[in-house]
Design a protein around this motif. Structure first.
Motif, PDB file in Angstrom:
ATOM      1  N   THR A  94       0.833  -1.206   0.000  1.00  0.00           N
ATOM      2  CA  THR A  94       0.000   0.000   0.000  1.00  0.00           C
ATOM      3  C   THR A  94       0.865   1.251   0.000  1.00  0.00           C
ATOM      4  OG1 THR A  94      -1.742  -1.185   1.169  1.00  0.00           O
ATOM      5  CG2 THR A  94      -1.838   1.217   1.226  1.00  0.00           C
ATOM      6  N   GLY A  95       1.910   1.259   0.819  1.00  0.00           N
ATOM      7  CA  GLY A  95       2.835   2.392   0.835  1.00  0.00           C
ATOM      8  C   GLY A  95       3.522   2.588  -0.504  1.00  0.00           C
ATOM      9  N   PHE A  96       3.887   1.494  -1.137  1.00  0.00           N
ATOM     10  CA  PHE A  96       4.511   1.551  -2.459  1.00  0.00           C
ATOM     11  C   PHE A  96       3.531   2.154  -3.468  1.00  0.00           C
ATOM     12  CE2 PHE A  96       6.030  -0.370  -6.466  1.00  0.00           C
ATOM     13  CZ  PHE A  96       7.365   0.033  -6.411  1.00  0.00           C
ATOM     14  N   ALA A  97       2.276   1.752  -3.401  1.00  0.00           N
ATOM     15  CA  ALA A  97       1.255   2.289  -4.306  1.00  0.00           C
ATOM     16  C   ALA A  97       1.038   3.784  -4.077  1.00  0.00           C
ATOM     17  CB  ALA A  97      -0.057   1.525  -4.132  1.00  0.00           C
ATOM     18  N   VAL A  98       1.028   4.203  -2.823  1.00  0.00           N
ATOM     19  CA  VAL A  98       0.882   5.624  -2.512  1.00  0.00           C
ATOM     20  C   VAL A  98       2.090   6.408  -3.016  1.00  0.00           C
ATOM     21  CG1 VAL A  98       0.759   7.319  -0.635  1.00  0.00           C
ATOM     22  CG2 VAL A  98      -0.667   5.264  -0.566  1.00  0.00           C
ATOM     23  N   ALA A  99       3.277   5.827  -2.864  1.00  0.00           N
ATOM     24  CA  ALA A  99       4.494   6.490  -3.342  1.00  0.00           C
ATOM     25  C   ALA A  99       4.475   6.641  -4.866  1.00  0.00           C
ATOM     26  CB  ALA A  99       5.727   5.713  -2.901  1.00  0.00           C
ATOM     27  N   TYR A 100       3.756   5.776  -5.531  1.00  0.00           N
ATOM     28  CA  TYR A 100       3.590   5.891  -6.980  1.00  0.00           C
ATOM     29  C   TYR A 100       2.465   6.881  -7.315  1.00  0.00           C
ATOM     30  CZ  TYR A 100       2.247   4.778 -11.752  1.00  0.00           C
ATOM     31  OH  TYR A 100       1.924   4.873 -13.075  1.00  0.00           O
ATOM     32  N   ALA A 101       1.340   6.760  -6.628  1.00  0.00           N
ATOM     33  CA  ALA A 101       0.157   7.539  -6.971  1.00  0.00           C
ATOM     34  C   ALA A 101       0.253   9.012  -6.556  1.00  0.00           C
ATOM     35  CB  ALA A 101      -1.076   6.917  -6.329  1.00  0.00           C
TER      36      ALA A 101
END
Length: 149
Positions: A94-101
């Protein structure tokens, strides 16, 4: 943060600050490990990783380190790896996705400078991670260890 029991000679605020310090030190160590490994894997002639491959491999290694260090040092959890590791992987993804989004949304859609997206990511993800790690991932701790926090 979870309310810590008052211990003799200590306070809830002191326990919270100790937890925050351990969380920060583990985070700095994991980030440093990621950077060193990513650079080493990119520069290594015999491994031959592309920058993306090196970054992903280093990120995975840093995530394993981060899980083990947060479990044993930051939160001193006695929960099972079976439940905690899965939760940690979900939080990390989830953190990785937020760092992308976040940069995609804030820069491409809203037209903000990249530094704003980077700062938002650097502030939001660790704060949310601390809360979720404390309340959900490593929630099973011995009462005596909770007061040591």
């Amino acid at each position: 943060m979870r309310a810590a029991r008052m211990s003799e000679g200590g306070s809830t605020a002191g326990a919270g600050l100790k937890l925050l310090a351990r969380f920060g030190l583990v985070g700095i160590a994991a980030t440093s490990l990621y950077a060193v490994l990513a650079i080493a894997l990119v520069k290594s002639k015999w491994i031959g990783f592309t920058p993306v491959q090196a970054s992903l491999a280093a990120y995975a290694a840093a995530a394993v380190f981060s899980y083990l260090a947060h479990k044993s040092v930051t939160f001193m959890s006695n929960g099972s790896h079976r439940s905690e590791a899965g939760r940690f992987v979900l939080l990390t993804a989830t953190g990785f996705a937020v760092a992308y989004a976040a940069p995609a949304l804030l820069t491409a859609k809203l037209g903000l400078p990249p530094i704003i997206a980077i700062l938002v990511t650097c502030l939001i993800i660790p704060a949310v991670n601390l809360l979720i790690l404390d309340r959900w991932v490593f929630a099973q701790r011995e009462p005596s260890r909770q007061s040591d926090r």
